[in-house]
Design a protein around this motif. Structure first.
Motif, PDB file in Angstrom:
ATOM      1  N   LEU A 167      45.521  25.842  45.209  1.00 34.59           N
ATOM      2  CA  LEU A 167      45.119  26.529  43.983  1.00 34.59           C
ATOM      3  C   LEU A 167      43.679  27.014  44.060  1.00 34.59           C
ATOM      4  O   LEU A 167      43.392  28.210  43.895  1.00 34.59           O
ATOM      5  CB  LEU A 167      45.305  25.612  42.773  1.00 34.59           C
ATOM      6  CG  LEU A 167      44.831  26.178  41.433  1.00 34.59           C
ATOM      7  CD1 LEU A 167      45.598  27.449  41.082  1.00 34.59           C
ATOM      8  CD2 LEU A 167      44.993  25.141  40.321  1.00 34.59           C
ATOM      9  N   GLY A 168      42.754  26.095  44.303  1.00 33.39           N
ATOM     10  CA  GLY A 168      41.358  26.484  44.397  1.00 33.39           C
ATOM     11  C   GLY A 168      41.105  27.461  45.522  1.00 33.39           C
ATOM     12  O   GLY A 168      40.340  28.422  45.372  1.00 33.39           O
ATOM     13  N   ALA A 169      41.761  27.242  46.670  1.00 29.30           N
ATOM     14  CA  ALA A 169      41.565  28.131  47.819  1.00 29.30           C
ATOM     15  C   ALA A 169      42.070  29.540  47.514  1.00 29.30           C
ATOM     16  O   ALA A 169      41.432  30.534  47.870  1.00 29.30           O
ATOM     17  CB  ALA A 169      42.286  27.561  49.041  1.00 29.30           C
ATOM     18  N   LEU A 170      43.221  29.639  46.841  1.00 34.13           N
ATOM     19  CA  LEU A 170      43.790  30.946  46.530  1.00 34.13           C
ATOM     20  C   LEU A 170      42.909  31.719  45.555  1.00 34.13           C
ATOM     21  O   LEU A 170      42.668  32.923  45.743  1.00 34.13           O
ATOM     22  CB  LEU A 170      45.193  30.781  45.952  1.00 34.13           C
ATOM     23  CG  LEU A 170      45.902  32.069  45.517  1.00 34.13           C
ATOM     24  CD1 LEU A 170      46.061  33.016  46.698  1.00 34.13           C
ATOM     25  CD2 LEU A 170      47.258  31.751  44.882  1.00 34.13           C
ATOM     26  N   VAL A 171      42.411  31.056  44.522  1.00 36.29           N
ATOM     27  CA  VAL A 171      41.555  31.746  43.549  1.00 36.29           C
ATOM     28  C   VAL A 171      40.257  32.193  44.212  1.00 36.29           C
ATOM     29  O   VAL A 171      39.762  33.296  43.948  1.00 36.29           O
ATOM     30  CB  VAL A 171      41.281  30.837  42.332  1.00 36.29           C
ATOM     31  CG1 VAL A 171      40.316  31.531  41.364  1.00 36.29           C
ATOM     32  CG2 VAL A 171      42.583  30.497  41.617  1.00 36.29           C
ATOM     33  N   LEU A 172      39.699  31.361  45.087  1.00 40.84           N
ATOM     34  CA  LEU A 172      38.493  31.762  45.817  1.00 40.84           C
ATOM     35  C   LEU A 172      38.761  32.987  46.690  1.00 40.84           C
ATOM     36  O   LEU A 172      37.932  33.896  46.769  1.00 40.84           O
ATOM     37  CB  LEU A 172      37.994  30.608  46.686  1.00 40.84           C
ATOM     38  CG  LEU A 172      37.295  29.456  45.959  1.00 40.84           C
ATOM     39  CD1 LEU A 172      37.025  28.310  46.929  1.00 40.84           C
ATOM     40  CD2 LEU A 172      36.001  29.909  45.305  1.00 40.84           C
ATOM     41  N   LEU A 173      39.916  33.014  47.330  1.00 43.05           N
ATOM     42  CA  LEU A 173      40.262  34.162  48.163  1.00 43.05           C
ATOM     43  C   LEU A 173      40.381  35.430  47.328  1.00 43.05           C
ATOM     44  O   LEU A 173      39.855  36.487  47.701  1.00 43.05           O
ATOM     45  CB  LEU A 173      41.564  33.891  48.904  1.00 43.05           C
ATOM     46  CG  LEU A 173      42.099  35.031  49.776  1.00 43.05           C
ATOM     47  CD1 LEU A 173      41.114  35.349  50.899  1.00 43.05           C
ATOM     48  CD2 LEU A 173      43.466  34.674  50.345  1.00 43.05           C
ATOM     49  N   LEU A 174      41.058  35.336  46.201  1.00 38.63           N
ATOM     50  CA  LEU A 174      41.186  36.505  45.321  1.00 38.63           C
ATOM     51  C   LEU A 174      39.830  36.937  44.783  1.00 38.63           C
ATOM     52  O   LEU A 174      39.534  38.136  44.697  1.00 38.63           O
ATOM     53  CB  LEU A 174      42.139  36.187  44.167  1.00 38.63           C
ATOM     54  CG  LEU A 174      43.598  35.908  44.550  1.00 38.63           C
ATOM     55  CD1 LEU A 174      44.404  35.473  43.333  1.00 38.63           C
ATOM     56  CD2 LEU A 174      44.220  37.128  45.200  1.00 38.63           C
ATOM     57  N   ALA A 175      38.991  35.957  44.439  1.00 40.55           N
ATOM     58  CA  ALA A 175      37.669  36.281  43.893  1.00 40.55           C
ATOM     59  C   ALA A 175      36.766  36.934  44.933  1.00 40.55           C
ATOM     60  O   ALA A 175      35.831  37.667  44.570  1.00 40.55           O
ATOM     61  CB  ALA A 175      37.012  35.013  43.348  1.00 40.55           C
ATOM     62  N   SER A 176      37.037  36.684  46.219  1.00 41.30           N
ATOM     63  CA  SER A 176      36.187  37.265  47.256  1.00 41.30           C
ATOM     64  C   SER A 176      36.270  38.789  47.273  1.00 41.30           C
ATOM     65  O   SER A 176      35.370  39.456  47.804  1.00 41.30           O
ATOM     66  CB  SER A 176      36.567  36.709  48.636  1.00 41.30           C
ATOM     67  OG  SER A 176      37.874  37.115  49.006  1.00 41.30           O
ATOM     68  N   SER A 177      37.326  39.363  46.693  1.00 40.94           N
ATOM     69  CA  SER A 177      37.412  40.828  46.606  1.00 40.94           C
ATOM     70  C   SER A 177      36.300  41.403  45.734  1.00 40.94           C
ATOM     71  O   SER A 177      35.982  42.594  45.828  1.00 40.94           O
ATOM     72  CB  SER A 177      38.783  41.241  46.056  1.00 40.94           C
ATOM     73  OG  SER A 177      38.972  40.734  44.743  1.00 40.94           O
ATOM     74  N   TRP A 178      35.706  40.570  44.881  1.00 36.88           N
ATOM     75  CA  TRP A 178      34.589  40.990  44.041  1.00 36.88           C
ATOM     76  C   TRP A 178      33.420  41.470  44.886  1.00 36.88           C
ATOM     77  O   TRP A 178      32.625  42.325  44.447  1.00 36.88           O
ATOM     78  CB  TRP A 178      34.176  39.829  43.151  1.00 36.88           C
ATOM     79  CG  TRP A 178      32.986  40.071  42.265  1.00 36.88           C
ATOM     80  CD1 TRP A 178      31.738  39.548  42.402  1.00 36.88           C
ATOM     81  CD2 TRP A 178      32.946  40.895  41.096  1.00 36.88           C
ATOM     82  NE1 TRP A 178      30.912  39.981  41.399  1.00 36.88           N
ATOM     83  CE2 TRP A 178      31.623  40.816  40.573  1.00 36.88           C
ATOM     84  CE3 TRP A 178      33.876  41.687  40.433  1.00 36.88           C
ATOM     85  CZ2 TRP A 178      31.232  41.500  39.427  1.00 36.88           C
ATOM     86  CZ3 TRP A 178      33.486  42.373  39.289  1.00 36.88           C
ATOM     87  CH2 TRP A 178      32.178  42.274  38.801  1.00 36.88           C
ATOM     88  N   LEU A 179      33.297  40.951  46.096  1.00 34.84           N
ATOM     89  CA  LEU A 179      32.180  41.347  46.967  1.00 34.84           C
ATOM     90  C   LEU A 179      32.244  42.829  47.324  1.00 34.84           C
ATOM     91  O   LEU A 179      31.213  43.452  47.604  1.00 34.84           O
ATOM     92  CB  LEU A 179      32.200  40.512  48.247  1.00 34.84           C
ATOM     93  CG  LEU A 179      32.016  38.991  48.092  1.00 34.84           C
ATOM     94  CD1 LEU A 179      32.175  38.300  49.432  1.00 34.84           C
ATOM     95  CD2 LEU A 179      30.679  38.661  47.469  1.00 34.84           C
ATOM     96  N   LEU A 180      33.445  43.398  47.332  1.00 36.74           N
ATOM     97  CA  LEU A 180      33.583  44.810  47.679  1.00 36.74           C
ATOM     98  C   LEU A 180      32.951  45.715  46.627  1.00 36.74           C
ATOM     99  O   LEU A 180      32.501  46.818  46.939  1.00 36.74           O
ATOM    100  CB  LEU A 180      35.065  45.162  47.854  1.00 36.74           C
ATOM    101  CG  LEU A 180      35.805  44.415  48.963  1.00 36.74           C
ATOM    102  CD1 LEU A 180      37.284  44.765  48.939  1.00 36.74           C
ATOM    103  CD2 LEU A 180      35.199  44.745  50.316  1.00 36.74           C
TER     104      LEU A 180
END
Length: 403
Positions: free
Chosen positions: A25-38
């Protein structure tokens, strides 16, 4: 975003053992949130060390993926190295928005306690012989439980600097105890091997500057705890040790592979035999299983292990499937982060050292776990390695910047 990364880091550890696939759960949300860097494009101030850590993860992914494609392995085999690749954008996100230290340390301690509580419930109420909490396997539960207990001990120096230092210290010590007890009740003997190694690491680290007497006291306490775990009434430790000794004796005397350790030894022996003819790039998953079937049909291998898809040893599994190239990639995944954390442990500011110590313990534990099981062939194994690496590295770098 800082609040989001902190919540995700907390949930990653807190739910790891108490909820089915809770670590995802935490890993998946972090992965999705990493798109914010774009879109946001924050300044990362990357150093050579950051590139080295990302580089070894990318190298591991590409080597294993290329080998799988060459060997014609099934696509599902991509799942494990893909987890390593996905940790790279999470690392960049956490470097930009590092989580609060309290989220990490509380998550580790609470996760160990919740996992142990579920394991004891399974042991006492459900009467399971080998409790596994919310995981699919008692071995991997025991290993991860031990790991979280050891990680909790790494935060004691951080706890002493907090406003409520007594509360934090008790929480971390309780998490450490729960992690060890969870491993003990699981009966996973491979996880117990990390105790003397981590005990030496902690003894050295926490006795620095305090003299030889302090070091002797820590080592004495560690030895006393091990003896106590062995002699307590109804303890599972002497029973599991006696079974291990008997299994080894039976294998040596009569090649008995009906026991747990006997099967492991047969798998190790078979992997070494098969790898000798495919030493550089291995034979892939399909080739490994096909070759085992041929050996079983010819009577050169006990058929009881022919359906096992791995060698129950990370190093031998990589050797027989991916060859020496694969073993080198695996060792790099362990040793490069270990060396980075170890260097930080020697040279970084005091505030960064608990995270450096945790990184050293994490990599060390996984190197030991890999001797008796294939940790990196399951989701829980690979995720509980690479995502804590990037979390700890991001917090370490943040402490270095603020020192």
């Amino acid at each position: 975003m800082l609040g989001l990364t902190s919540v995700c880091v907390f949930l990653f550890s807190a739910l790891a053992l108490a909820v089915n696939s809770g670590y995802s759960l935490g890993a998946l949300v972090l992965l999705l949130a990493s798109s914010w860097l774009l879109w946001k494009r924050p300044r990362l101030d990357l150093q050579r060390r950051d590139y080295l850590l990302m580089g070894v993860m990318l190298t591991y992914f590409f080597i294993f993926t290329a080998n799988m494609l060459y060997q014609g392995d099934p696509a599902r085999e991509l799942d494990m190295p893909l987890r390593v690749l996905l940790a790279v954008p999470v690392l960049l996100l956490l470097l930009a928005y590092p989580p609060r230290p309290s989220a990490w340390w509380s998550g580790v301690a609470i996760g160990a306690m919740m996992g142990a509580a579920m394991a004891f419930w399974q042991l006492i109420v459900l009467h399971l012989e080998r409790p596994q909490a919310a995981t699919s396997n008692a071995i991997h539960y025991g290993n991860v439980s031990m790991l979280m207990g050891m990680l909790a001990l790494c935060g004691l120096d951080w706890a002493r600097e907090q406003r409520h230092r007594m509360t934090w210290s008790i929480l971390l010590l309780a998490g450490a105890l729960a992690g060890v007890l969870g491993s003990v009740v699981s009966g996973s003997r491979g996880g117990w091997l990390v105790l003397p190694v981590c005990g030496c690491l902690f003894s050295y680290y926490y006795s620095k500057g305090r003299g030889a007497r302090y070091l002797a006291a820590i080592l004495g306490a560690l030895l006393a705890a091990c003896i106590l775990a062995y002699i307590l009434p109804n303890s599972r430790v002497p029973q599991r040790v006696a079974v291990a000794v008997n299994d080894i004796k039976q294998f040596q005397d009569s090649d008995n592979v009906t026991t747990s350790i006997g099967q492991r030894m047969e798998m190790w022996r078979t992997a070494l035999t098969l790898s000798s003819n495919h030493i550089w790039i291995g034979m892939g998953r399909n080739g490994y299983l096909a070759a085992k079937q041929q050996l079983a049909d010819a009577g050169k291998m006990n058929a009881v292990i022919k359906n096992h898809t791995n060698a129950h040893n990370d190093y031998l599994d990589a050797l027989v499937k991916r060859g020496i190239v694969g073993v080198m990639a695996l060792l790099a995944l362990f040793l490069v982060p270990l060396s980075l954390f170890a260097r930080a442990l020697r040279h970084s500011a005091p505030g960064a050292q608990p995270y450096a110590l945790a990184g050293v313990v994490l990599c060390t534990c996984y190197m030991i776990f890999g001797l008796t099981t294939s940790s990196l062939t399951l989701n829980i194994g690979i995720i509980m390695l690479v995502f804590p690496i990037v979390m700890l590295w991001a917090m370490l770098r943040q402490q270095e910047r603020t020192a």
